[in-house]
Enzyme design. Structure first.
Site, short mmCIF file in Angstrom:
data_model
loop_
_atom_site.label_atom_id
_atom_site.label_comp_id
_atom_site.label_asym_id
_atom_site.label_seq_id
_atom_site.Cartn_x
_atom_site.Cartn_y
_atom_site.Cartn_z
CG ASP A 49 -4.64 -5.59 18.92
OD1 ASP A 49 -4.25 -6.24 19.90
OD2 ASP A 49 -4.59 -6.03 17.75
CE1 TYR A 54 -2.90 -7.78 12.25
CE2 TYR A 54 -3.29 -5.97 13.76
CZ TYR A 54 -3.41 -7.30 13.44
OH TYR A 54 -4.04 -8.16 14.29
CE LYS A 79 -2.50 -8.92 17.94
NZ LYS A 79 -2.74 -7.68 17.19
CG HIS A 112 0.28 -12.38 15.20
ND1 HIS A 112 0.46 -11.29 14.40
CD2 HIS A 112 -1.05 -12.60 15.24
CE1 HIS A 112 -0.71 -10.84 13.98
NE2 HIS A 112 -1.64 -11.63 14.46
#
Length: 283
Positions: A49, A54, A79, A112
């Site tokens: 994931d 990120y 996402k 998200h």
């Protein structure tokens, strides 16, 4: 042989027939190439994931290639950040993420957050416009499944009224202190798979007397107890770790079963606290 079989990891069916592994690994807040490689090649974890936010799409793509594993054996979730909401921006962001990771498709692509960071309309209008882009990406095969993250019932109800494809997944904070059972019930009623992140409540479960007592009873760690509890509740679970030892520990949750009294005791710990974002006030 699929990696989920090597790990003996059960899968959960999505409404479109795809099977998502019930256990995955996330790396929000830090990226470790060694840890991801270890998860893929040593632990048999095939469900990764990630998110544009990120900031490690290229590194993760490199790990996937270095693992030598067939793309078809992996489940990759990415996402879309709210700064990329809107029809055109959403399509571009997804294709850019594919390019950055060096993959032709995502198994699951999520919005998200329910609040848009893009000017151009109300949150509801921007969610609907963005979702139409995801529907097209789904029909084109760029995303094998599409879903949302941190959406509450009213967000899902609006999306249902405004769009065509019901989200396949809703990924939400889920741990013994945060059990949105009304949302879970709604998702199951609508055929939306409920996926939980932060199953360890950012470490807050480690000192809880009930968790510790059940861990001692089963000779397991508090982390394993909470991940097992989540999975046993039918929730697709994605603990975060950048350490090899923790990843291995998180995987070893299929060789034991919590008893009804354990499940009830953990179920009684809900106090409503959030350890991450709280979408309650997003219109």
């Amino acid at each position: 042989m699929p990696l989920a079989s090597v790990l003996n990891c059960p899968t959960v069916p999505l409404s479109n027939g795809l099977q998502i592994p019930v256990l995955g690994t996330s790396h929000n807040g830090g990226y470790s190439h060694d840890a991801v490689m270890y998860a893929l090649t040593e632990c048999g974890i095939c469900h990764i994931d990630t998110a544009k936010r990120y900031g490690c799409e290229a590194e993760l793509g490199k790990a996937v290639r270095e693992s030598g594993l067939p793309r078809s054996d992996l489940w990759l979730t990415n996402k879309l950040w709210p700064g990329d909401y809107g029809y055109t921006a959403a399509k571009k962001a997804c294709l850019d993420s594919c390019l950055e990771m060096g993959v032709e498709y995502f198994d699951l692509y999520l919005m998200h957050w329910p609040e848009s960071k893009t000017p151009g309309g109300s949150n509801r209008e921007m969610r609907a416009e963005t979702w139409r882009a995801l529907e097209e990406l789904y029909k084109e095969g760029v995303c094998r499944a599409i879903g949302v993250s941190n959406f509450l019932v009213h967000h899902l109800e609006q999306l249902k009224e405004d769009c065509t494809v019901i989200p396949h997944v809703n990924q939400v904070e889920y741990h013994p202190f945060q059990q949105p059972n009304h949302l879970i019930q709604y998702c199951r009623q609508e055929g939306i798979v409920f996926e939980g992140y932060s199953p360890l409540a950012k470490g807050q479960v480690f000192n809880n007397p009930t968790v510790l007592q059940i861990a001692e009873k089963h000779r397991r760690t508090p982390a394993q107890i909470c991940i097992r509890w989540s999975i046993q509740n039918g929730v697709v679970t994605i603990p975060k770790s950048t350490k090899k030892k923790r990843i291995q520990e998180n995987c070893e949750v299929f060789g034991f079963q919590l008893e009804d009294e354990d499940m009830a005791a953990l179920g009684s710990l809900h106090d409503g606290r959030h350890v991450t974002w709280d979408p309650t006030n997003v219109e």
